[in-house]
Design a protein around this motif. Sequence first.
Motif, PDB file in Angstrom:
ATOM      1  N   PRO A 196       2.109 -24.230   0.540  1.00 15.59           N
ATOM      2  CA  PRO A 196       0.880 -24.946   0.209  1.00 15.59           C
ATOM      3  C   PRO A 196       0.417 -25.788   1.392  1.00 15.59           C
ATOM      4  O   PRO A 196       1.192 -26.127   2.277  1.00 15.59           O
ATOM      5  CB  PRO A 196       1.289 -25.832  -0.959  1.00 15.59           C
ATOM      6  CG  PRO A 196       2.743 -26.111  -0.727  1.00 15.59           C
ATOM      7  CD  PRO A 196       3.287 -24.838  -0.091  1.00 15.59           C
ATOM      8  N   HIS A 197      -0.846 -26.134   1.385  1.00 23.28           N
ATOM      9  CA  HIS A 197      -1.409 -26.947   2.457  1.00 23.28           C
ATOM     10  C   HIS A 197      -0.849 -28.368   2.367  1.00 23.28           C
ATOM     11  O   HIS A 197      -0.835 -28.970   1.297  1.00 23.28           O
ATOM     12  CB  HIS A 197      -2.934 -26.989   2.361  1.00 23.28           C
ATOM     13  CG  HIS A 197      -3.548 -27.886   3.386  1.00 23.28           C
ATOM     14  ND1 HIS A 197      -3.598 -27.540   4.713  1.00 23.28           N
ATOM     15  CD2 HIS A 197      -4.094 -29.126   3.293  1.00 23.28           C
ATOM     16  CE1 HIS A 197      -4.162 -28.519   5.400  1.00 23.28           C
ATOM     17  NE2 HIS A 197      -4.470 -29.493   4.547  1.00 23.28           N
ATOM     18  N   VAL A 198      -0.367 -28.885   3.489  1.00 20.97           N
ATOM     19  CA  VAL A 198       0.128 -30.253   3.579  1.00 20.97           C
ATOM     20  C   VAL A 198      -0.614 -30.901   4.738  1.00 20.97           C
ATOM     21  O   VAL A 198      -0.569 -30.400   5.868  1.00 20.97           O
ATOM     22  CB  VAL A 198       1.659 -30.299   3.822  1.00 20.97           C
ATOM     23  CG1 VAL A 198       2.117 -31.735   4.032  1.00 20.97           C
ATOM     24  CG2 VAL A 198       2.410 -29.645   2.676  1.00 20.97           C
ATOM     25  N   GLU A 199      -1.309 -31.995   4.485  1.00 24.74           N
ATOM     26  CA  GLU A 199      -2.074 -32.706   5.509  1.00 24.74           C
ATOM     27  C   GLU A 199      -1.130 -33.578   6.341  1.00 24.74           C
ATOM     28  O   GLU A 199      -0.441 -34.440   5.805  1.00 24.74           O
ATOM     29  CB  GLU A 199      -3.150 -33.577   4.850  1.00 24.74           C
ATOM     30  CG  GLU A 199      -4.130 -34.170   5.803  1.00 24.74           C
ATOM     31  CD  GLU A 199      -5.104 -33.147   6.384  1.00 24.74           C
ATOM     32  OE1 GLU A 199      -5.523 -33.338   7.536  1.00 24.74           O
ATOM     33  OE2 GLU A 199      -5.432 -32.164   5.692  1.00 24.74           O
ATOM     34  N   THR A 200      -1.085 -33.328   7.658  1.00 28.30           N
ATOM     35  CA  THR A 200      -0.274 -34.136   8.574  1.00 28.30           C
ATOM     36  C   THR A 200      -1.158 -34.584   9.728  1.00 28.30           C
ATOM     37  O   THR A 200      -2.316 -34.165   9.832  1.00 28.30           O
ATOM     38  CB  THR A 200       0.925 -33.330   9.126  1.00 28.30           C
ATOM     39  OG1 THR A 200       0.433 -32.252   9.917  1.00 28.30           O
ATOM     40  CG2 THR A 200       1.803 -32.812   8.004  1.00 28.30           C
TER      41      THR A 200
END
Length: 139
Positions: free
Chosen positions: A21-25
């Motif tokens: 899944p997309h993880v904002e870093t």
Amino acid sequence: MRASGTFKVVSFTPASLTPQPHVETGLPVGVATMEKRYEGDTLTGHSATLFTAAFDQEAGVGSYVAMESFEGVLDGREGAFNFVHSAATDGGPSRAAEHFAIVPGSGTAALTGITGAGGLRVDEDGTHRIWFDYELPPS
């Protein structure tokens, strides 16, 4: 034994693959393929590379992991093998947390059974250098 030389990136092609899944870093993760050409007295050939990085191009900060499939000649022995390398940078010329290993069981032809490690560095003038510290089983 040690084989060393220089290399140039012939192509760098970003891929459309995105982690799920997309993880904002703070640094986005990207994937690319690369082709490299190697030259030297004890090392010649080319490689296909799968390259993953979290990197800020402007600041020069980030990390990468690369899996390369090399085909060519080490110290007069022709064949192919895989090697993996990774490093981090904080925007300066140095590399940190380096890892470099020849993948066991990946050698072919005269490089069957190759094991070892190595390293790479980029000179101040932009020259990319690589070396393999390797062993081969007795023939």
